[in-house]
Design an enzyme around this catalytic site. Sequence first.
Site, PDB file in Angstrom:
ATOM      1  N   HIS A 495     -13.308 -31.328 -16.124  1.00 52.24           N
ATOM      2  CA  HIS A 495     -13.346 -31.644 -17.557  1.00 52.24           C
ATOM      3  C   HIS A 495     -12.864 -33.081 -17.795  1.00 52.24           C
ATOM      4  O   HIS A 495     -13.549 -33.872 -18.455  1.00 52.24           O
ATOM      5  CB  HIS A 495     -12.466 -30.648 -18.313  1.00 52.24           C
ATOM      6  CG  HIS A 495     -12.413 -30.868 -19.791  1.00 52.24           C
ATOM      7  ND1 HIS A 495     -13.108 -30.088 -20.681  1.00 52.24           N
ATOM      8  CD2 HIS A 495     -11.741 -31.786 -20.549  1.00 52.24           C
ATOM      9  CE1 HIS A 495     -12.878 -30.504 -21.916  1.00 52.24           C
ATOM     10  NE2 HIS A 495     -12.042 -31.536 -21.862  1.00 52.24           N
ATOM     11  N   GLU A 496     -11.700 -33.405 -17.262  1.00 53.35           N
ATOM     12  CA  GLU A 496     -11.160 -34.749 -17.485  1.00 53.35           C
ATOM     13  C   GLU A 496     -12.012 -35.809 -16.794  1.00 53.35           C
ATOM     14  O   GLU A 496     -12.153 -36.930 -17.297  1.00 53.35           O
ATOM     15  CB  GLU A 496      -9.701 -34.827 -17.017  1.00 53.35           C
ATOM     16  CG  GLU A 496      -8.756 -33.858 -17.717  1.00 53.35           C
ATOM     17  CD  GLU A 496      -8.822 -33.925 -19.232  1.00 53.35           C
ATOM     18  OE1 GLU A 496      -9.154 -35.011 -19.774  1.00 53.35           O
ATOM     19  OE2 GLU A 496      -8.550 -32.904 -19.894  1.00 53.35           O
TER      20      GLU A 496
END
Length: 706
Positions: A495-496
């Site tokens: 996600h990051e």
Amino acid sequence: MSHPYLDESFHVRWSTLAPAAVEADITLALERAEQKLAEVVNQDRGRLSFESVIMGYEDALRELNESWGLVTHLDSVCNGPELREAHNKMLPKVSAFFAKIPLDEHLWDLVLTYSKTQEARDLTGTQRRAVDELLAWFRQHGAELPPAKKKRLEEIEAELSQATQKYSENVLDSTNAWDMVIDDVAQLKGLPQSAIDAAKADAAAKGLGTPEAPKYRFTLKAPSLIPVMEHAEDDSLRKRVWEGNGTVGRGDKYDNTALVWQILRLRHEKATLLGKPQFADYILERRMAKTGRTALTFTEDLHRKVKSAFDREIVDLQEYRADKTNTDVRLLEPWEVAYWSEKRRHERYDFDHEELRPYFPVDGVLSGMFRIAEKLFDVRIAERQTTFTAVGDGSGSETPAAPAESGAVEVWHPEVKFFDMRNADGVLIGGFYADWHPRDSKRSGAWMNYLKGGWPPNGERDRRPHLGLICGNMTPPVDGKPALLTHDEVCTIFHEFGHLIHQLFGNVPVPSLNGVNVAWDFVELPSQLMENFCWERESLDFFAKHNETGAPIPDDLFKKLINARNYMSAVSMMRQLSFGKLDLELHINHSTDENADLDRLGRTLLKDYIFPTNTEPPSMARRFGHLFSSPVGYAASYYSYKWAEVLDADAFTRFQHEGVLNPKVGRALRDNILSKGNSEDPAKLFRDFMGRDPDPNALLARAGLA
């Protein structure tokens, strides 16, 4: 170095960034920004150009943005008394400076005058959008207000900055103030061995216990808290941790109740000053949703679609617990929900997430994730040698920790790593730091940010690489062994990284339109789309390798993972919807209810959204950093996660149809979305990639709830 925070070097020399240097450096940066803005304002009105007005304005603020960005970043990862004092001393001054910019009548007149020139009227593409966006930004932030209202708006911005900073500090301090030390390992029955080993190592690091008589320390940081709540057989142990978690931002000297109401009231006053009925309409005006009502309707529509499944899943879990304990069906306690949910998942699918840990050593996950990015986006990612030296005294006499010829990159903590990303032709796109494990001086959660925004070659401007970072609080290594992650933690890393590549691939020549500077309800599309690669066999095989044997995840274990993916998916979705609902209701309908009981109000608003329990939990609002730890953040915008999840669920179907690791699709994503920033309307960018508007049912279909 006399002014380390103003150093123009691409790689930050962290060892020189002493708290003692903050005041002098940021004061100088403020003076320089003021002077540069004055030069922009005082230019010859007969010779205005895009370069002199729009780019001149952006250049005037760059040094201050980047130097203050270093201070706020260090406050997130190396928080301590001296840095906190230095940060808080300069915060009102920096906030006041930025608050005054859109209220400066001379600067506003310059921008408005330029927008009416023939050159500006003839602009197209990115330059036209830059002018339109800047005009809209000035108007949204009060450029057309009368003097008295401008003055009050400046005061509000200063008050918001200080209140949200205090809120954030209270969350960090109250999290660190609680721990639980266990003497008897028998009390930890049911916990994975990895959690027991981590608790033992944590206690030893604090000087607790001995090799002969070890102790076990648990904290409110996620890698410590979650295993207890999901696996500890001792009901009282889970209750203690749950009660401890309820102290974050609540009670005694760290209580955030009054700050929540203060922040809400200030935001509401700000919105009304600017001509909007409430903060949600103000903040969403230039985002995809446009109004608070649209965002709330979106949230409530999803709620209606999953409510029946949500109710079934609650009853199923209550009945399961009653059956297993030979007792009557009743409401669960909040410290029972995760435990019985995991127990039922294990029984139904013969699946325990702990079985996957050996396949997710953190370095292997990162390496495989980078290989996926290389294949999809035609880039090369290489780790650099790093060096760490403790911060100096700020006198300016520090010796560089790593001579330039060594090639080593300085980092702010020994665990931090650094990577270069290049195009296939060797051109440097940017670099980034990665910091994955918890520390007392580091805020909770996971996040991406950038320290230096890059841009492509443009006219007389040379290419400037991006400098970004990705941080988290994942399971740490124990006793010299590699850190083994949960599948959820792996999804968080992807996600990051999705946010990071959105920034690094940004190829827009106007910095304010580049990278992640997009509509807030569009910014989560790249990050959430990347999570999908954690669920596909083809992509998992790039990074899911046993830490000892190197073997991929066995087929039967992979099937269990997929079969269990949508287990209690309605409860999971409703939890996210409850956060968005609370956020919007507070900012739309209850921002001036300062005498209301925060807990009772939350229960009323979320009656049909939260898992019903016998003991009612305290309101999430006191520790909801997304909403209250900065003047804007995700305020009135938490719905964005679900909004963007509709987009990502649909967008990933193109990978599924054309090839999960198809470079053609990856390149299309990079060219049509990731590189475009805010240079075009986000709805158009999505259509350019998919060839159509989004399918609103894609998210429900993926969750098995269609």
